[in-house]
Design a protein around this motif. Structure first.
Motif, short mmCIF file in Angstrom:
data_model
loop_
_atom_site.label_atom_id
_atom_site.label_comp_id
_atom_site.label_asym_id
_atom_site.label_seq_id
_atom_site.Cartn_x
_atom_site.Cartn_y
_atom_site.Cartn_z
N PRO A 170 -3.61 1.52 -4.91
CA PRO A 170 -2.81 0.87 -3.88
C PRO A 170 -3.60 -0.16 -3.08
O PRO A 170 -3.03 -1.13 -2.57
CB PRO A 170 -2.35 2.03 -3.00
CG PRO A 170 -3.34 3.12 -3.24
CD PRO A 170 -3.77 2.96 -4.65
N ASP B 76 1.23 8.87 -6.06
CA ASP B 76 1.34 10.29 -5.74
C ASP B 76 2.40 10.98 -6.60
O ASP B 76 2.21 12.11 -7.05
CB ASP B 76 1.67 10.47 -4.25
CG ASP B 76 0.54 10.02 -3.34
OD1 ASP B 76 -0.60 9.89 -3.84
OD2 ASP B 76 0.79 9.78 -2.14
N SER C 162 1.14 3.64 -3.23
CA SER C 162 0.64 4.98 -2.97
C SER C 162 1.70 6.04 -3.26
O SER C 162 1.40 7.09 -3.85
CB SER C 162 0.18 5.11 -1.50
OG SER C 162 -0.92 4.28 -1.25
N TYR D 232 0.83 -1.21 0.00
CA TYR D 232 0.00 0.00 0.00
C TYR D 232 0.86 1.26 0.00
O TYR D 232 0.62 2.19 -0.77
CB TYR D 232 -0.93 -0.01 1.21
CG TYR D 232 -1.81 1.22 1.28
CD1 TYR D 232 -2.99 1.28 0.54
CD2 TYR D 232 -1.46 2.32 2.06
CE1 TYR D 232 -3.80 2.40 0.59
CE2 TYR D 232 -2.26 3.44 2.11
CZ TYR D 232 -3.43 3.48 1.37
OH TYR D 232 -4.22 4.60 1.41
#
Length: 267
Positions: A180, A111, A107, A103
């Motif tokens: 994610p 981003d 992530s 995750y």
């Protein structure tokens, strides 16, 4: 009688065709544009590849990690209670750790990609000509001939300027930014499934047969994982599967040796 000539009416000069101003690069495509069938297929493919990667990594880690810890404890003690406790602890902690790691990793990548897409959108709005030149340079470096690279860049920008710049200049596809949560859940489930196999093998076998039975279960599990992942990824599994099996067996032998040595020292 004298004739008075009227002033001649002359037409204003026209600019030559080649003097016309160059067309500005197209503005970024509307963010609300519905994705095409090709874009939807590409997004689904990216998500599938991401889940496959997370699943294979999680299952492989579950098989080797849980087996290694259980075999290490088995080398130190024959008490079935400690084997059960250590195996379950490794299974739960490892699955949660893998899920959290996936995750956080995905992530962070998502981003980063979204930030790059946002900066590219701002640059296209503020400096379209400069961005156009950078796209032309990127396309030229990819091998497109110089006599057609300008027309190719113009065509890409008319279709979707933001997608063209993020994909061909930065290697980021906006519609392929993966979730994610999907990677985390896939990794958690695959780790748990992979870890259960050696745990059941070591708990169900007699004390004298725990090491060979567990090693056999690990070999079979890793071989099956290699075949399944190769079929899903449409690749050949032979050499990669052998490397995975060799690495898993090496990990088991090392942890068993360390456990046996510690068990002898403590006992």
């Amino acid at each position: 009688m004298t004739l008075i000539d009227s002033p001649s009416q002359t037409t204003p000069p026209q600019a030559p065709p080649h003097a016309s101003a160059p067309a500005a690069p197209a503005a970024p495509a509307d963010a609300g544009r519905a994705p095409s069938a090709h874009e939807q297929q590409r997004t689904a493919r990216s998500e599938q590849v991401n889940r496959l990667r997370a699943g294979v990594l999680g299952a492989n880690d579950g098989i080797v990690s849980v087996a290694g810890l259980a075999v290490g404890v088995a080398g130190a003690t024959a008490d079935i209670t400690w084997l059960l406790i250590s195996g379950l602890a490794a299974l739960v902690a490892g699955a949660l750790s893998m899920a959290m790691g996936e995750y956080v990793s995905v992530s962070t990548q998502r981003d980063t990609d979204n930030a790059l897409i946002s900066r590219t959108r701002e640059d296209l709005a503020a400096q379209p000509e400069r961005e156009h030149d950078l796209l032309v340079d990127a396309l030229s470096e990819s091998g497109i001939p110089n006599d057609v690279v300008e027309s190719v860049a113009d065509s890409l920008e008319r279709h979707d300027a933001l997608d063209a710049h993020t994909r061909f200049r930065h290697g980021v596809e906006g519609d392929a930014v993966v979730s994610p949560w999907g990677a985390a859940i896939t990794s958690l489930v695959s780790f748990a499934i992979g870890g259960v196999i050696p745990l059941v093998a070591i708990l169900a076998s007699p004390a004298l047969w725990r090491l060979p039975v567990t090693m056999g279960a690990v070999v079979l599990a890793l071989a099956l994982l290699g075949v399944v992942s190769a079929r899903l990824g449409q690749a050949q599994a032979g050499r990669a599967t052998l490397r995975t099996i060799a690495g898993g067996l090496l990990a088991l032998l090392v942890t068993y040796g360390i456990g046996a040595a510690l068990g002898t020292m403590i006992g």
